[in-house]
Enzyme design. Structure first.
Site, PDB file in Angstrom:
ATOM      1  N   ALA A  13      75.747  94.081  89.654  1.00 18.92           N
ATOM      2  CA  ALA A  13      74.714  93.033  90.268  1.00 18.92           C
ATOM      3  C   ALA A  13      73.400  93.273  89.496  1.00 18.92           C
ATOM      4  O   ALA A  13      72.396  92.520  89.836  1.00 18.92           O
ATOM      5  CB  ALA A  13      74.679  93.233  91.638  1.00 18.92           C
ATOM      6  N   VAL A  63      81.604 101.968  88.275  1.00 11.77           N
ATOM      7  CA  VAL A  63      82.852 101.582  89.003  1.00 11.77           C
ATOM      8  C   VAL A  63      84.197 101.964  88.060  1.00 11.77           C
ATOM      9  O   VAL A  63      85.177 101.582  88.329  1.00 11.77           O
ATOM     10  CB  VAL A  63      82.934 100.178  88.781  1.00 11.77           C
ATOM     11  CG1 VAL A  63      81.823  99.455  90.060  1.00 11.77           C
ATOM     12  CG2 VAL A  63      82.972  99.283  87.644  1.00 11.77           C
ATOM     13  N   SER A 141      87.885  86.512  82.019  1.00 11.82           N
ATOM     14  CA  SER A 141      87.150  85.952  81.015  1.00 11.82           C
ATOM     15  C   SER A 141      88.064  84.952  80.281  1.00 11.82           C
ATOM     16  O   SER A 141      89.323  85.316  80.320  1.00 11.82           O
ATOM     17  CB  SER A 141      86.762  87.079  80.097  1.00 11.82           C
ATOM     18  OG  SER A 141      86.199  86.299  78.913  1.00 11.82           O
ATOM     19  N   TYR A 155      89.225  94.130  74.737  1.00 15.05           N
ATOM     20  CA  TYR A 155      88.562  93.291  75.756  1.00 15.05           C
ATOM     21  C   TYR A 155      89.399  92.391  76.408  1.00 15.05           C
ATOM     22  O   TYR A 155      89.497  92.112  77.696  1.00 15.05           O
ATOM     23  CB  TYR A 155      87.011  92.913  75.457  1.00 15.05           C
ATOM     24  CG  TYR A 155      86.479  91.929  76.250  1.00 15.05           C
ATOM     25  CD1 TYR A 155      85.720  92.532  77.300  1.00 15.05           C
ATOM     26  CD2 TYR A 155      86.470  90.692  76.141  1.00 15.05           C
ATOM     27  CE1 TYR A 155      84.985  91.645  78.165  1.00 15.05           C
ATOM     28  CE2 TYR A 155      85.562  89.796  76.854  1.00 15.05           C
ATOM     29  CZ  TYR A 155      84.759  90.499  78.173  1.00 15.05           C
ATOM     30  OH  TYR A 155      84.293  89.653  78.856  1.00 15.05           O
TER      31      TYR A 155
HETATM   32  N1  LIG Z   1      78.378  86.959  79.141  1.00 10.94           N
HETATM   33  C1  LIG Z   1      79.574  86.399  78.673  1.00 10.94           C
HETATM   34  O1  LIG Z   1      79.636  85.487  77.913  1.00 10.94           O
HETATM   35  C2  LIG Z   1      80.824  86.641  79.560  1.00 10.94           C
HETATM   36  C3  LIG Z   1      81.999  85.751  79.132  1.00 10.94           C
HETATM   37  C4  LIG Z   1      83.075  86.078  79.850  1.00 10.94           C
HETATM   38  C5  LIG Z   1      83.396  87.099  80.928  1.00 10.94           C
HETATM   39  N2  LIG Z   1      82.222  87.791  81.139  1.00 10.94           N
HETATM   40  C6  LIG Z   1      82.201  88.869  82.150  1.00 10.94           C
HETATM   41  O2  LIG Z   1      81.385  88.567  83.095  1.00 10.94           O
HETATM   42  C7  LIG Z   1      81.030  90.089  83.607  1.00 10.94           C
HETATM   43  C8  LIG Z   1      79.504  90.120  83.630  1.00 10.94           C
HETATM   44  O3  LIG Z   1      79.060  90.040  82.265  1.00 10.94           O
HETATM   45  P1  LIG Z   1      77.382  89.836  81.965  1.00 10.94           P
HETATM   46  O4  LIG Z   1      77.461  89.015  80.941  1.00 10.94           O
HETATM   47  O5  LIG Z   1      76.588  89.361  83.351  1.00 10.94           O
HETATM   48  O6  LIG Z   1      77.295  91.249  81.470  1.00 10.94           O
HETATM   49  P2  LIG Z   1      76.021  92.224  81.415  1.00 10.94           P
HETATM   50  O7  LIG Z   1      75.985  93.239  80.595  1.00 10.94           O
HETATM   51  O8  LIG Z   1      74.684  91.175  81.027  1.00 10.94           O
HETATM   52  O9  LIG Z   1      75.568  92.644  82.971  1.00 10.94           O
HETATM   53  C9  LIG Z   1      76.485  93.438  83.366  1.00 10.94           C
HETATM   54  C10 LIG Z   1      75.960  94.540  84.570  1.00 10.94           C
HETATM   55  O10 LIG Z   1      77.081  95.326  84.912  1.00 10.94           O
HETATM   56  C11 LIG Z   1      76.494  96.659  84.859  1.00 10.94           C
HETATM   57  N3  LIG Z   1      77.530  97.741  84.429  1.00 10.94           N
HETATM   58  C12 LIG Z   1      78.124  98.000  83.426  1.00 10.94           C
HETATM   59  N4  LIG Z   1      78.931  98.865  83.385  1.00 10.94           N
HETATM   60  C13 LIG Z   1      79.255  99.282  84.870  1.00 10.94           C
HETATM   61  C14 LIG Z   1      79.867 100.333  85.575  1.00 10.94           C
HETATM   62  N5  LIG Z   1      80.614 101.076  84.842  1.00 10.94           N
HETATM   63  N6  LIG Z   1      79.694 100.430  86.866  1.00 10.94           N
HETATM   64  C15 LIG Z   1      78.641  99.577  87.286  1.00 10.94           C
HETATM   65  N7  LIG Z   1      77.953  98.665  86.673  1.00 10.94           N
HETATM   66  C16 LIG Z   1      78.215  98.557  85.512  1.00 10.94           C
HETATM   67  C17 LIG Z   1      75.306  96.762  83.582  1.00 10.94           C
HETATM   68  O11 LIG Z   1      74.429  97.700  83.980  1.00 10.94           O
HETATM   69  C18 LIG Z   1      74.626  95.409  83.931  1.00 10.94           C
HETATM   70  O12 LIG Z   1      73.795  95.206  84.925  1.00 10.94           O
HETATM   71  C19 LIG Z   1      81.889  91.129  82.923  1.00 10.94           C
HETATM   72  O13 LIG Z   1      82.943  91.300  83.525  1.00 10.94           O
HETATM   73  C20 LIG Z   1      82.155  90.309  81.461  1.00 10.94           C
HETATM   74  O14 LIG Z   1      83.236  90.552  80.938  1.00 10.94           O
HETATM   75  C21 LIG Z   1      81.040  87.581  80.499  1.00 10.94           C
END
Ligand SMILES: NC(=O)c1ccc[n+]([C@@H]2O[C@H](COP(=O)([O-])OP(=O)(O)OC[C@H]3O[C@@H](n4cnc5c(N)ncnc54)[C@H](O)[C@@H]3O)[C@@H](O)[C@H]2O)c1
Length: 259
Positions: A13, A63, A141, A155
């Site tokens: 978050a 996590v 995703s 991934y």
């Molecule tokens: N951004 C994209 O284009 C995209 C596309 C498809 C899916 N997603 C998925 O959406 C989700 C969020 O992605 P985002 O783009 O917001 O990522 P982000 O990297 O911008 O934010 C992710 C957050 O998760 C935290 N985090 C990382 N590892 C962690 C852990 N082990 N325990 C707890 N917190 C942890 C990070 O510190 C960060 O605050 C992910 O599951 C990602 O795979 C993102």
């Protein structure tokens, strides 16, 4: 308000999609447990959540660690007495070709994206089974559904696991009035997306802006997601209107790939 006085825990978050979901759920009246491996980032989100006059708790939790997951749920129940919604959002990746991927990459990515989602779901399901109600939302995703622009194959496999887990968990938890659904974001403007785009730009020999344009060009609706586009569906799936929806994985991708 769609989520008035519900208790919602969101992993990852601190930034990006997870932060947008935390704020959107708070706007709808939910009390928020803001969880991140970066404790300061979790607190920053919790502070913003407070502006919606709901209760908040910030937890520094990795996590990928099952002990920390157990503690996260215990702290939530100690603080709020219940857990209504969990959004398993935390995820990691790096842009890499299939032949560049190492065992370390596989373990790092699956530890958070697959194992982390499973054990967060299982730990959250314990109080939800006792309550005979709950809502679990997994952030997968379109990478798990064959998107050619996925950051890497490990991934993609981790996100395929989340889609399969969502289906199976919905079948086993349905009798306890627990809904389990997934959201499959497409190209989304977050720090994670930006990190991948920097590498993509280098690969393509173009500017970062041009790399984004190249990602957006094949999207029928011609627009990347803002994190709020994902948050809007998460709010709907957590709301009473979605009470009979379970086991589904929904793309939010502007029509980029078929479901
Ligand atoms: N951004 C994209 O284009 C995209 C596309 C498809 C899916 N997603 C998925 O959406 C989700 C969020 O992605 P985002 O783009 O917001 O990522 P982000 O990297 O911008 O934010 C992710 C957050 O998760 C935290 N985090 C990382 N590892 C962690 C852990 N082990 N325990 C707890 N917190 C942890 C990070 O510190 C960060 O605050 C992910 O599951 C990602 O795979 C993102």
């Amino acid at each position: 308000m769609l989520l008035k006085d519900k208790v919602a825990l969101i992993t990852g978050a601190g930034d990006g999609i997870g932060k947008a979901i935390a704020l959107a759920m708070a706007r709808e009246g939910a009390h928020i447990v803001s969880v991140d491996i970066d404790g300061d980032a979790a607190k920053r989100t919790a502070n913003e959540v407070g502006e919606f006059h709901v209760k908040e708790l910030a937890l520094e939790t990795d996590v990928g660690d099952t002990k920390q997951i157990e503690d996260m749920v215990v702290r939530t129940i100690e603080t709020f007495g219940r857990l209504d919604i969990i959004v398993n959002n935390a995820g990691v990746t790096r842009r890499a070709g299939i032949m560049e991927l190492t065992e370390e990459d596989w373990d790092r990515i699956h530890r958070v994206n697959a194992k982390g989602v499973f054990f967060c779901l299982q730990s959250a399901a314990r109080p939800m089974i006792e309550q005979v109600s709950g809502c679990i939302i997994n952030i997968a995703s379109i990478a798990g559904r064959g998107y050619i622009g996925a950051s890497n194959a490990a991934y993609a496999a981790s996100k395929g696991a989340v889609i399969a887990l969502t289906r199976k968990a919905s079948q086993e938890l349905g009798p306890y009035n627990i809904n389990v659904n997934a959201i499959c974001p497409g190209v989304t403007l977050t720090p994670l997306g930006e990190r991948n785009r920097v590498i993509r730009a280098q690969e393509q020999g173009v500017s970062i802006e041009q790399a984004l344009e190249n990602s957006v060009k094949p999207i029928p609706i011609r627009r990347a997601n803002d994190p709020e586009d994902i948050a809007a569906l998460a709010v709907f799936l957590a709301s009473p209107s979605a009470r009979n929806i379970t086991g589904q994985s929904y793309n939010v991708d502007g029509g980029l790939i078929p479901s």
